[in-house]
Design an enzyme around this catalytic site. Structure first.
Site, PDB file in Angstrom:
ATOM      1  N   LYS A  97      37.681  34.895  44.868  1.00  0.00           N
ATOM      2  CA  LYS A  97      36.362  34.806  44.230  1.00  0.00           C
ATOM      3  C   LYS A  97      35.217  34.742  45.235  1.00  0.00           C
ATOM      4  O   LYS A  97      34.116  35.209  44.973  1.00  0.00           O
ATOM      5  CB  LYS A  97      36.311  33.609  43.293  1.00  0.00           C
ATOM      6  CG  LYS A  97      37.025  33.854  41.974  1.00  0.00           C
ATOM      7  CD  LYS A  97      36.677  32.798  40.945  1.00  0.00           C
ATOM      8  CE  LYS A  97      37.270  33.164  39.591  1.00  0.00           C
ATOM      9  NZ  LYS A  97      38.738  33.020  39.556  1.00  0.00           N
TER      10      LYS A  97
ATOM     11  N   GLU B 224      27.801  30.365  35.222  1.00  0.00           N
ATOM     12  CA  GLU B 224      28.509  29.597  34.202  1.00  0.00           C
ATOM     13  C   GLU B 224      29.974  29.566  34.595  1.00  0.00           C
ATOM     14  O   GLU B 224      30.456  30.462  35.318  1.00  0.00           O
ATOM     15  CB  GLU B 224      28.277  30.191  32.818  1.00  0.00           C
ATOM     16  CG  GLU B 224      29.292  31.175  32.338  1.00  0.00           C
ATOM     17  CD  GLU B 224      29.296  32.476  33.107  1.00  0.00           C
ATOM     18  OE1 GLU B 224      30.404  32.920  33.453  1.00  0.00           O
ATOM     19  OE2 GLU B 224      28.233  33.055  33.358  1.00  0.00           O
TER      20      GLU B 224
ATOM     21  N   SER C  37      46.079  36.591  44.645  1.00  0.00           N
ATOM     22  CA  SER C  37      44.642  36.339  44.476  1.00  0.00           C
ATOM     23  C   SER C  37      44.226  34.930  44.873  1.00  0.00           C
ATOM     24  O   SER C  37      43.076  34.703  45.238  1.00  0.00           O
ATOM     25  CB  SER C  37      44.229  36.628  43.035  1.00  0.00           C
ATOM     26  OG  SER C  37      45.025  35.890  42.121  1.00  0.00           O
TER      27      SER C  37
HETATM   28  C1  LIG Z   1      39.633  33.649  38.619  1.00  0.00           C
HETATM   29  C2  LIG Z   1      40.937  34.025  39.159  1.00  0.00           C
HETATM   30  C3  LIG Z   1      41.647  35.159  38.699  1.00  0.00           C
HETATM   31  C4  LIG Z   1      41.175  36.027  37.570  1.00  0.00           C
HETATM   32  O1  LIG Z   1      39.960  36.677  37.765  1.00  0.00           O
HETATM   33  P1  LIG Z   1      39.864  38.239  38.019  1.00  0.00           P
HETATM   34  O2  LIG Z   1      38.400  38.511  37.903  1.00  0.00           O
HETATM   35  O3  LIG Z   1      40.667  38.942  36.963  1.00  0.00           O
HETATM   36  O4  LIG Z   1      40.382  38.507  39.368  1.00  0.00           O
HETATM   37  C5  LIG Z   1      42.860  35.485  39.296  1.00  0.00           C
HETATM   38  N1  LIG Z   1      43.379  34.723  40.289  1.00  0.00           N
HETATM   39  C6  LIG Z   1      42.744  33.637  40.744  1.00  0.00           C
HETATM   40  C7  LIG Z   1      43.380  32.848  41.840  1.00  0.00           C
HETATM   41  C8  LIG Z   1      41.510  33.242  40.196  1.00  0.00           C
HETATM   42  O5  LIG Z   1      40.891  32.154  40.667  1.00  0.00           O
END
Ligand SMILES: *Cc1c(COP(=O)(O)O)cnc(C)c1O
Length: 405
Positions: free
Chosen positions: A87, A109, A376
């Protein structure tokens, strides 16, 4: 970069009240100007390096690959970024743009709090005022993230109207934006919303795929056969996929949260089970009732339970360029345990959906095939929740079987 009006086939666009049109037009103009500006790009590159800690590793998971006995599995390690997820790639890009535009206040938000924390982090770095809108119920549920944001100098506004959750926090943030747009920047957390947000978020996240593409060419001297990522709004996934879109030999797989199962109402699989509609100012696949109201959605992963999906993913699906599968809560937990045990990497429960899909796919492929899975985020934030499930005698998931192979 060409401004396509935010359309990906029939998806995307900008469906907003006239009061918002002016501020979004100003944002659109600034984005297309600065994204081509070499000085902006140089500053962004420096921030990625010195603050985020890029580039992130492309890691070959040898033990997991051997245990499964199929295709080679690589992980793109976004979990190693500052704050532990992808993020921040987007938050730092948007706040740099806000600074160039002369904005003094940053608003956002948040539901689970992860985007709020990323926003508060970059506001602290730049010394900008930060206001985070959050539903009263979420404020109570996510007390630790609220304190994190406050530690980082943000003001968290508890929204007490309507259902007191994310939807009402969005409305409160939009009210603020319409009223104060002259000095305020609305920092959006995923590849969703009205134009230019999906394109802008994709540009800032595509550093993931650009690095991964170069890294796999260095390590394997060829492109991967598959790229896989979990899909909430779709920002980490489009960030990985985008630089591979033109490489027709690379298959694209997005993984949606199937919750308790696609044959139950308790999931958030907008592409797999949704219909085309408009939500939050843009057109996409969405889970809606007959009155076009967003349906309640469920996922074990707070970051994935959104009743819509980015317009570019909607197009990738509709055009046949990519495939969207779904992984249940229980399967994601299996991925969470497997990666922790075999590689010493505890993945975010969101990312665990992609981990499981990577494992399932690898098993069905020959050993000369290559898969890149986007990790992610890291799973520290989820350990307590997983432990609670594990120790709960009425836990809906059968987890004991995941501990040892
Ligand atoms: C917020 C988040 C997601 C999902 O958000 P995307 O916009 O679909 O990438 C996925 N993995 C993690 C670790 C997150 O914090």
């Amino acid at each position: 970069m060409k401004n396509n009006g935010g359309y990906f086939g029939e998806f995307g666009g900008r469906f907003v009240p006239p009061a918002l049109e002016k501020s979004l037009q100003e944002l659109e103009d600034a984005f297309y100007r600065y994204i081509e500006d070499p000085e902006f790009q140089a500053e962004l590159k420096q921030l990625y390096k010195d603050y985020v800690g890029r580039e992130s590793l492309l890691y070959y998971a040898d033990r997991l690959t051997k245990e499964i006995g199929g295709a080679k599995i690589y992980f793109k390690r976004e979990d190693l970024n500052h704050t532990g997820a992808h993020k921040i790639n987007n938050a730092i890009g948007q706040i740099l743009l806000a600074k160039k535009m002369g904005k003094k206040r940053i608003i956002a938000e948040t539901g689970a709090g992860q985007h709020g924390v990323a926003t508060a982090t970059v506001c602290a770095y730049f010394g900008l005022e930060c206001i985070i809108y959050m539903g009263e119920i979420d404020v109570k549920r996510q007390a630790l993230n609220v304190f994190r944001m406050e530690l980082l100098g943000a003001k968290v506004v508890s929204v007490t109207t309507g259902t007191k959750t994310l939807k009402d926090a969005v409305d409160a943030a939009l009210d603020d934006y319409v009223t104060n747009y002259a000095d305020t920047f609305y920092l959006l957390g995923s590849a969703v919303g009205p134009h230019p947000y999906p394109t802008m978020v994709r540009e800032f996240q595509s550093i993931i795929g650009k690095e991964a593409r170069q890294q796999i060419l260095e390590k394997e001297k060829r492109l991967p056969d598959y790229v896989i990522a979990c899909v909430g709004g779709g920002s980490n996934a489009i960030g990985l996929f985008y630089p591979f879109l033109e490489d027709q030999s690379v298959k694209i797989i997005g993984v949606e949260p199937a919750g308790f199962g696609l044959d139950t109402p308790d999931h958030a699989a907008s592409i797999s089970k949704g219909t085309v509609g408009t939500i939050h100012g843009f057109k996409c696949y969405t889970l809606q009732d007959e009155k076009n109201e967003p349906l309640p959605v469920h996922s074990i992963a707070a970051g994935l339970d959104y009743p819509g999906v980015g317009p570019e993913h909607s197009y990738i699906h509709a055009s046949g360029r990519g495939k969207y599968t779904a992984v249940t809560d229980e399967e994601a937990l299996e991925g969470f345990f497997a990666l922790s045990r075999t590689e010493g990497i505890i993945p975010a429960i969101e990312s665990s959906h992609a981990v499981y899909e990577g494992m399932r796919l690898a098993k069905s492929l020959d050993k000369d095939k290559i898969i890149i899975v986007n990790l992610s985020g890291r799973g520290d934030k989820d350990v307590e929740q997983v432990k609670a499930f594990f120790e709960d005698p009425n836990c809906p998931y059968d987890m004991k079987k995941f501990l040892k192979k």
